[in-house]
Design an enzyme around this catalytic site. Structure first.
Site, PDB file in Angstrom:
ATOM      1  N   HIS A  17      -7.386   7.111   1.665  1.00 37.43           N
ATOM      2  CA  HIS A  17      -6.130   7.868   1.624  1.00 37.43           C
ATOM      3  C   HIS A  17      -6.298   9.106   0.760  1.00 37.43           C
ATOM      4  CE1 HIS A  17      -5.221   6.417  -2.398  1.00 37.43           C
ATOM      5  NE2 HIS A  17      -5.339   5.164  -1.986  1.00 37.43           N
ATOM      6  N   HIS A  20      -8.132   9.111  -2.652  1.00 39.13           N
ATOM      7  CA  HIS A  20      -9.597   9.100  -2.594  1.00 39.13           C
ATOM      8  C   HIS A  20     -10.119  10.499  -2.262  1.00 39.13           C
ATOM      9  CE1 HIS A  20      -8.661   4.795  -1.220  1.00 39.13           C
ATOM     10  NE2 HIS A  20      -9.096   4.703  -2.463  1.00 39.13           N
ATOM     11  N   CYS A 125      -5.525 -10.017 -12.171  1.00 35.72           N
ATOM     12  CA  CYS A 125      -4.948  -9.379 -10.987  1.00 35.72           C
ATOM     13  C   CYS A 125      -6.036  -9.242  -9.929  1.00 35.72           C
ATOM     14  CB  CYS A 125      -4.371  -7.998 -11.298  1.00 35.72           C
ATOM     15  SG  CYS A 125      -3.858  -7.146  -9.778  1.00 35.72           S
ATOM     16  N   CYS A 128      -6.561  -5.501  -8.756  1.00 37.93           N
ATOM     17  CA  CYS A 128      -7.307  -4.662  -9.715  1.00 37.93           C
ATOM     18  C   CYS A 128      -8.693  -5.245  -9.952  1.00 37.93           C
ATOM     19  CB  CYS A 128      -6.651  -4.616 -11.089  1.00 37.93           C
ATOM     20  SG  CYS A 128      -5.022  -3.941 -11.223  1.00 37.93           S
ATOM     21  N   CYS A 143       1.529  -7.662 -12.414  1.00 36.28           N
ATOM     22  CA  CYS A 143       0.586  -6.576 -12.671  1.00 36.28           C
ATOM     23  C   CYS A 143       1.371  -5.273 -12.825  1.00 36.28           C
ATOM     24  CB  CYS A 143      -0.392  -6.453 -11.503  1.00 36.28           C
ATOM     25  SG  CYS A 143      -1.373  -4.953 -11.584  1.00 36.28           S
ATOM     26  N   HIS A 146       0.184  -3.037  -9.626  1.00 36.93           N
ATOM     27  CA  HIS A 146       0.459  -3.484  -8.254  1.00 36.93           C
ATOM     28  C   HIS A 146       1.780  -4.247  -8.106  1.00 36.93           C
ATOM     29  CE1 HIS A 146      -3.943  -2.782  -8.145  1.00 36.93           C
ATOM     30  NE2 HIS A 146      -3.622  -2.260  -6.992  1.00 36.93           N
ATOM     31  N   LYS A 307       3.177   6.161  -7.748  1.00 38.39           N
ATOM     32  CA  LYS A 307       1.758   6.293  -7.474  1.00 38.39           C
ATOM     33  C   LYS A 307       1.555   6.015  -5.988  1.00 38.39           C
ATOM     34  CE  LYS A 307      -2.737   4.261  -7.856  1.00 38.39           C
ATOM     35  NZ  LYS A 307      -3.482   3.030  -7.939  1.00 38.39           N
ATOM     36  N   LYS A 310      -2.776   2.512  -1.344  1.00 43.54           N
ATOM     37  CA  LYS A 310      -2.738   1.748  -0.109  1.00 43.54           C
ATOM     38  C   LYS A 310      -1.947   0.461  -0.314  1.00 43.54           C
ATOM     39  CE  LYS A 310      -7.297   0.799  -1.584  1.00 43.54           C
ATOM     40  NZ  LYS A 310      -8.422   1.633  -1.759  1.00 43.54           N
TER      41      LYS A 310
HETATM   42  O1  ME8 Z   1     -10.729   1.430  -8.346  1.00 40.62           O
HETATM   43  N1  ME8 Z   1      -3.925   9.765  -7.105  1.00 40.62           N
HETATM   44  O2  ME8 Z   1     -11.444   1.772  -6.173  1.00 40.62           O
HETATM   45  P1  ME8 Z   1     -10.141   2.354  -5.462  1.00 40.62           P
HETATM   46  C1  ME8 Z   1      -5.110  10.225  -7.479  1.00 40.62           C
HETATM   47  N2  ME8 Z   1     -13.611   0.412  -6.628  1.00 40.62           N
HETATM   48  N3  ME8 Z   1      -6.255   9.557  -7.303  1.00 40.62           N
HETATM   49  C2  ME8 Z   1      -6.204   8.372  -6.708  1.00 40.62           C
HETATM   50  C3  ME8 Z   1      -4.986   7.820  -6.275  1.00 40.62           C
HETATM   51  C4  ME8 Z   1      -3.800   8.575  -6.490  1.00 40.62           C
HETATM   52  N4  ME8 Z   1      -2.616   8.179  -6.109  1.00 40.62           N
HETATM   53  N5  ME8 Z   1      -5.252   6.626  -5.716  1.00 40.62           N
HETATM   54  C5  ME8 Z   1      -6.591   6.446  -5.790  1.00 40.62           C
HETATM   55  C6  ME8 Z   1     -11.570   1.351  -7.462  1.00 40.62           C
HETATM   56  N6  ME8 Z   1      -7.172   7.492  -6.382  1.00 40.62           N
HETATM   57  C7  ME8 Z   1     -12.945   0.819  -7.804  1.00 40.62           C
HETATM   58  C8  ME8 Z   1     -13.733   1.891  -8.544  1.00 40.62           C
HETATM   59  S1  ME8 Z   1     -15.956   2.828  -9.726  1.00 40.62           S
HETATM   60  C9  ME8 Z   1     -17.356   2.177 -10.376  1.00 40.62           C
HETATM   61  C10 ME8 Z   1     -15.119   1.488  -8.962  1.00 40.62           C
HETATM   62  C11 ME8 Z   1      -8.616   7.671  -6.623  1.00 40.62           C
HETATM   63  O3  ME8 Z   1     -10.442   2.373  -4.006  1.00 40.62           O
HETATM   64  C12 ME8 Z   1      -8.915   7.787  -8.107  1.00 40.62           C
HETATM   65  O4  ME8 Z   1     -10.179   8.376  -8.268  1.00 40.62           O
HETATM   66  O5  ME8 Z   1      -8.935   1.649  -5.922  1.00 40.62           O
HETATM   67  C13 ME8 Z   1      -8.983   6.328  -8.513  1.00 40.62           C
HETATM   68  O6  ME8 Z   1      -9.635   6.133  -9.753  1.00 40.62           O
HETATM   69  C14 ME8 Z   1      -9.761   5.759  -7.352  1.00 40.62           C
HETATM   70  O7  ME8 Z   1      -9.277   6.486  -6.192  1.00 40.62           O
HETATM   71  C15 ME8 Z   1      -9.554   4.258  -7.162  1.00 40.62           C
HETATM   72  O8  ME8 Z   1     -10.104   3.871  -5.935  1.00 40.62           O
END
Ligand code: ME8
Length: 512
Positions: A17, A20, A125, A128, A143, A146, A307, A310
């Site tokens: 989304h 990302h 959680c 998370c 959480c 979430h 926020k 997904k």
């Molecule tokens: O946390 N606004 O993966 P994830 C801005 N796999 N950035 C956002 C966002 C938002 N609303 N939502 C997501 C994970 N992001 C772990 C990470 S790293 C070793 C492991 C971005 O799929 C932002 O960079 O939940 C956030 O930190 C990341 O997506 C979380 O992606």
């Protein structure tokens, strides 16, 4: 000089989304800018495929975790080129090479005395994949991110002795004030450390979807330790990128790890600060590996004040925006409208306003009318003249200022500096009114000067904005006859683009 930038690796429990896309775009701007500086650059992104978030989502769909991972990893892989992201590699934590390195590094952490057996009891959680401290729990044992009910976990695990790093982490923060930015996030991480570090589970017994623990195969590693190590493991099996091969590193026998480790910048969202600013440096210390130079923490993109995520289901589709307006417009909007490092609201209305007023009117029109005037009044050839001294104060040294900002990950600030010059050039057109000068033969020289100044200004802003707007600036620079994209070409006094016939330019940002 080497520059290594990473994004978080994204969970494959659902589709990509805008959030990302945001981090990937920001990392791409930094990578492209550093390539313009002639540095060796490695830009890494990828997917986080183990752990409960993925296992649970697969279970709900009635498919195997690997199948869900394969399906969604492809969607994340495809996102990067759609954003025009120039990542040098795409890592998946189910890559066998990654798994082997996770096992090797964590076995080393154990040999070094930082692993012991114990029983974990507390709140957890599954979305998370995080063990929650008592003060990090919302009412009704929910959480805070979430809003789902937490589970009470009791499990025999191996623990990572995080508490052993209390002092060393405090020292790290004292010695390197730029380890975490912005300052609010640095303070947040430091106060978490000062509140007293407790040991954390390193392995999971209940879960089978993960990297096997080599000394006890009934366990898998806790997904965060597996995931964080991607930043290190990727260098051991990714092919060398062009910027590194060009420097002849491979021929000299230096591995990518030797060239690129430690990372220069980890870009992350504020949701995963603790893992990157506390666990990660402690883990690297335990494994006797060098620490990254900077962790930059951006804010959340918010939609209707919440926020966007997904799991909350309120998502603006980046693919739809790209299809209608192109990737450049999305890149520009996200880094322009939301100060990088802070939270900010995004909306279709705000997007359309920026597109129309800034991209189409300010930059698009400036480029079209400048090129059209050179064709109309000078048969397409701008004279080789020094640019108007009146603009020296605005343009001299601009490249260094932009560079300074990008070195600090101030991506919105750097773009603002560039955009002030786009506006300055528009004012210059209005002040000098070349269409009036063209009516008066005695002012031909003045007209030459104005046109050459505009062409020089366009060249400077196009080269500096290239990391943000790679496609539009490529087309603009091609019309100006400028092949070089290096920062050298953003020098105000350069005569590139002068003296030769300009090409044609289709509208950079067509209005729909
Ligand atoms: O946390 N606004 O993966 P994830 C801005 N796999 N950035 C956002 C966002 C938002 N609303 N939502 C997501 C994970 N992001 C772990 C990470 S790293 C070793 C492991 C971005 O799929 C932002 O960079 O939940 C956030 O930190 C990341 O997506 C979380 O992606």
């Amino acid at each position: 000089m080497s520059f290594y930038v990473t994004t978080p690796i994204y969970y494959v429990n659902a589709a990509p989304h805008l959030g990302h896309a945001y981090t990937t775009i920001a990392a791409d701007v930094m990578a492209r800018h550093h390539r313009q500086r002639g540095e060796e650059v490695f830009f890494l992104t990828g997917t986080d495929e183990h752990g409960e978030p993925v296992a649970d989502a697969a279970h709900a769909l009635g498919i195997a975790p690997q199948e869900l991972a394969d399906r969604n990893a492809e969607r994340f892989r495809a996102l990067a080129p759609q954003l025009h992201a120039s990542n040098d590699f795409f890592i998946r934590t189910t890559d066998a090479q990654h798994e082997a390195i996770v096992q090797r590094v964590l076995a080393r952490v154990r040999e070094n005395g930082y692993v012991y057996e114990g029983t974990y009891e507390g709140w957890y959680c599954p979305r998370c994949a995080d063990f929650k401290a008592e003060n990090d729990i919302d009412e009704g044992n929910r959480c805070p991110i979430h809003h789902i009910e937490l589970t009470r976990e009791q499990e025999d695990n191996y623990f990572f002795r995080l508490s052993a790093f209390q002092e060393r982490l405090e020292e790290l923060y004292a010695q390197r004030e730029d380890f975490v930015a912005p300052r609010t996030r640095y303070n947040e991480a430091l106060s978490f450390i000062r509140s007293g570090l407790r040991d954390v589970p390193l392995t999971r017994h209940k879960l089978s979807w993960g990297v096997r623990v080599p000394w006890d195969p009934e366990h898998v590693f806790y997904v965060w330790f597996d995931a964080l190590l991607n930043y290190y493991s990727a260098l051991s099996y990714a092919p060398a990128p062009a910027s590194v091969s060009a420097a002849g590193a491979a021929e000299r026998g230096a591995s990518l790890t030797e060239r690129m480790w430690p990372a220069t910048y980890h870009l992350i969202g504020k949701d995963i600060l603790r893992f990157h600013a506390v666990y990660w440096p402690a883990l690297l210390m335990a494994a006797e590996l060098e620490l990254p130079r900077h962790v930059f923490v951006h804010g959340f993109l918010l939609m209707e004040g919440e926020k966007m995520s997904k799991s909350l289901g309120n998502v603006l589709d980046p693919f739809a925006v790209i299809e209608r307006y192109g990737a450049d417009a999305l890149r520009f909007y996200l880094l322009r409208d939301v100060p990088f490092g802070q939270d900010g609201s995004v909306s279709t209305a705000a997007f359309e306003l920026r597109y129309e007023s800034e991209l189409a009117n300010e930059l698009g029109n400036l480029a079209s009318r400048t090129i059209a005037m050179v064709h109309r009044y000078r048969d397409g050839v701008p004279a080789v003249l020094a640019p108007d001294a009146e603009l020296d104060a605005d343009f001299d040294g601009l490249a260094s200022e932009v560079q300074w900002m990008i070195d600090r990950a101030e991506l919105t600030g750097a773009l603002e500096l560039i955009w002030q010059r786009v506006r300055r050039l528009n004012r210059y057109v209005e002040e000098r009114a070349p269409w009036q000068l063209a009516k008066d033969d005695t002012r031909a020289q003045e007209l030459d000067g104005v046109l050459s100044t505009l062409v020089a200004g366009l060249r400077v802003v196009a080269v500096l904005a290239h990391p943000y707007l790679p496609d539009a600036t490529d087309r603009l620079l091609a019309a100006l006859g400028v092949e070089d994209r290096s920062l050298e070409c953003a020098r105000w006094s350069s005569t590139a683009a002068l003296g030769a016939r300009l090409g044609e330019l289709a509208p950079l940002f067509p209005k729909s």
